[in-house]
Design a protein around this motif. Structure first.
Motif, short mmCIF file in Angstrom:
data_model
loop_
_atom_site.label_atom_id
_atom_site.label_comp_id
_atom_site.label_asym_id
_atom_site.label_seq_id
_atom_site.Cartn_x
_atom_site.Cartn_y
_atom_site.Cartn_z
N SER A 249 58.46 -21.60 -30.89
CA SER A 249 58.00 -20.71 -29.76
C SER A 249 58.26 -21.44 -28.46
O SER A 249 58.70 -20.92 -27.43
CB SER A 249 56.60 -20.59 -29.81
N LEU A 250 58.35 -22.80 -28.48
CA LEU A 250 58.76 -23.39 -27.37
C LEU A 250 60.55 -23.35 -27.15
O LEU A 250 60.96 -23.13 -25.81
CB LEU A 250 58.42 -24.96 -27.46
N VAL A 251 61.07 -23.59 -28.22
CA VAL A 251 62.50 -23.20 -28.05
C VAL A 251 62.73 -21.74 -27.38
O VAL A 251 63.70 -21.82 -26.80
CB VAL A 251 63.13 -23.60 -29.61
N LEU A 252 62.09 -20.86 -28.20
CA LEU A 252 62.41 -19.56 -27.69
C LEU A 252 61.97 -19.48 -26.13
O LEU A 252 62.68 -18.77 -25.58
CB LEU A 252 61.70 -18.54 -28.41
N ASP A 253 60.96 -20.10 -25.69
CA ASP A 253 60.79 -19.98 -24.10
C ASP A 253 61.59 -20.48 -23.43
O ASP A 253 61.98 -20.30 -22.27
CB ASP A 253 59.24 -20.80 -24.19
N THR B 282 76.08 -23.95 -30.94
CA THR B 282 75.31 -22.65 -30.48
C THR B 282 75.47 -22.51 -28.98
O THR B 282 75.63 -23.34 -28.09
CB THR B 282 73.71 -22.76 -30.90
N SER B 283 75.71 -21.16 -28.37
CA SER B 283 75.72 -20.93 -26.80
C SER B 283 75.41 -19.66 -26.78
O SER B 283 74.96 -18.67 -27.74
CB SER B 283 77.34 -21.16 -26.63
N GLU B 284 75.31 -19.33 -25.57
CA GLU B 284 74.89 -17.75 -25.30
C GLU B 284 75.78 -16.81 -25.97
O GLU B 284 75.48 -15.81 -26.27
CB GLU B 284 74.78 -17.63 -23.80
N GLU B 285 77.05 -17.23 -26.01
CA GLU B 285 78.02 -16.37 -26.46
C GLU B 285 77.98 -16.43 -28.28
O GLU B 285 78.43 -15.20 -28.76
CB GLU B 285 79.75 -16.80 -25.88
N GLN B 286 77.62 -17.47 -28.63
CA GLN B 286 77.56 -17.52 -30.09
C GLN B 286 76.17 -17.88 -30.48
O GLN B 286 76.00 -19.16 -30.71
CB GLN B 286 78.64 -18.46 -30.58
N PRO B 287 75.15 -17.21 -30.16
CA PRO B 287 73.62 -17.55 -30.48
C PRO B 287 73.48 -17.66 -32.10
O PRO B 287 74.14 -17.36 -33.04
CB PRO B 287 72.82 -16.58 -29.88
N ALA B 288 72.34 -18.66 -32.28
CA ALA B 288 72.20 -18.68 -33.79
C ALA B 288 70.75 -17.94 -34.12
O ALA B 288 70.13 -17.17 -33.41
CB ALA B 288 71.73 -20.14 -33.92
N MET B 289 70.66 -17.84 -35.40
CA MET B 289 69.41 -17.39 -36.08
C MET B 289 68.59 -18.45 -36.40
O MET B 289 68.89 -19.47 -36.97
CB MET B 289 69.40 -16.56 -37.27
N VAL C 99 64.01 -11.49 -27.63
CA VAL C 99 64.82 -12.11 -28.61
C VAL C 99 64.29 -11.15 -30.03
O VAL C 99 63.05 -10.86 -30.35
CB VAL C 99 64.52 -13.44 -29.04
N ARG C 100 65.37 -10.61 -30.80
CA ARG C 100 65.27 -9.81 -31.91
C ARG C 100 64.46 -10.81 -32.93
O ARG C 100 64.56 -11.59 -33.23
CB ARG C 100 66.51 -9.32 -32.44
N THR C 101 63.33 -10.06 -33.51
CA THR C 101 62.36 -10.67 -34.34
C THR C 101 62.24 -9.93 -35.56
O THR C 101 62.14 -8.66 -35.66
CB THR C 101 61.16 -10.68 -33.59
N THR C 102 62.23 -10.57 -36.77
CA THR C 102 61.70 -10.24 -37.99
C THR C 102 60.54 -10.96 -38.60
O THR C 102 60.50 -11.88 -38.56
CB THR C 102 62.85 -10.43 -39.09
N LEU C 103 59.63 -10.21 -38.72
CA LEU C 103 58.35 -10.77 -39.54
C LEU C 103 58.50 -10.37 -41.06
O LEU C 103 58.41 -9.43 -41.28
CB LEU C 103 57.18 -10.02 -38.86
N GLU D 32 68.32 -17.63 -24.76
CA GLU D 32 69.85 -16.97 -24.88
C GLU D 32 70.41 -17.69 -25.98
O GLU D 32 71.55 -17.45 -26.53
CB GLU D 32 70.40 -17.79 -23.60
N LEU D 33 69.95 -18.90 -26.61
CA LEU D 33 70.48 -19.67 -27.85
C LEU D 33 70.08 -18.92 -28.94
O LEU D 33 70.94 -19.49 -30.42
CB LEU D 33 70.31 -21.14 -27.67
N VAL D 34 69.23 -18.10 -29.11
CA VAL D 34 68.52 -17.33 -30.14
C VAL D 34 69.13 -16.08 -30.30
O VAL D 34 68.32 -15.05 -29.45
CB VAL D 34 67.20 -17.83 -30.60
#
Length: 246
Positions: free
Chosen positions: A92-96, A73-80, A181-185, A100-102
């Protein structure tokens, strides 16, 4: 523009007491769609780890980041990231720390936490770990709808006590970029309309939802563990989300 394809890594993380095994049925359905999906057992939830009761939210967030690194995973190839229930704190800590990785996060009967959140602030320091409650007590905390007796027995047999430090540690967030970061609930035990109403009214459990800039809400009516009660439907929701272009 980032176009998401089936080759994008999808990292699935279950909530309290659960390891990667909790996603087995969902993964079977995702594999038929050729998704690069992997499930993660967070530190503290590996029954064979003799030091698991000392693990923290920081350890769990670091493990998720290590998984993203192993997947390239990278900024160019982020993950879900797909996060269920109590996985919301480490994710939430990872997103904070590394938004750029998500490319997208899918919260399964869950949602982002706000800074300062503590899952169990009154848990005494001398309590090393919190076992899965009895099913009667668990049903008072979360909906068991859709779960057969066989599934509930498997849950009880395979559940690993949650480390005390994970439950007592406050979540410290500083980076507002996490809200971009785009979010789906995926709303299961509480309808999406009610979640949004609670968020907009400032309910502490949902207040962070009101700050998100790119939000989709999907209702998947069932209990709190849809990976067992509706695995095929949950896999379809995940696959549909991963196919979106941002």
């Amino acid at each position: 523009m980032t176009t998401i394809t089936s080759s994008q890594p999808i990292v699935l993380i279950a909530g309290h007491w659960l390891g990667a095994w909790a996603w087995d049925e969902v993964l079977e359905h995702l594999k038929t769609d050729n998704s690069r999906a992997v499930a993660v057992t967070l530190p503290g939830l590996d029954k064979d780890d003799p030091e698991r009761a000392s693990k923290t939210l920081d350890d769990q967030a670091a493990a998720v980041l290590d998984t993203l690194a192993r997947l390239g995973t990278s900024e160019e190839q982020p993950a879900m990231i797909v996060a269920h229930s109590g996985a919301n704190a480490p994710v939430s800590l990872v997103l904070d720390r590394h938004p750029e990785l998500v490319q997208q996060v899918v919260w399964v009967d869950s949602g982002p936490v706000s800074t300062g959140s503590v899952f169990a602030p009154d848990l005494p320091e001398e309590v090393d770990e919190l076992p899965l409650p009895s099913l009667e007590d668990l049903a008072k905390q979360a909906s068991l709808e859709g779960l057969s007796a066989e599934v509930l027995e498997r849950f009880r047999a395979r559940a690993v006590p949650e480390p005390g430090p994970v439950l007592r540690q406050p979540v410290e967030l500083r980076n507002d970029a996490r809200r971009k970061v785009r979010t789906t609930l995926v709303c299961c035990s509480i309808p999406g309309a009610q979640v949004l109403e609670l968020a907009n009214s400032g309910h502490p459990m949902f207040v962070e939802v009101a700050t998100l800039e790119h939000l989709d809400v999907i209702d998947l009516p069932t209990g709190h563990w849809p990976m067992w009660s509706r695995p095929r439907d949950l896999a379809k929701v995940i696959q549909t989300a991963s196919s979106r272009a941002d």
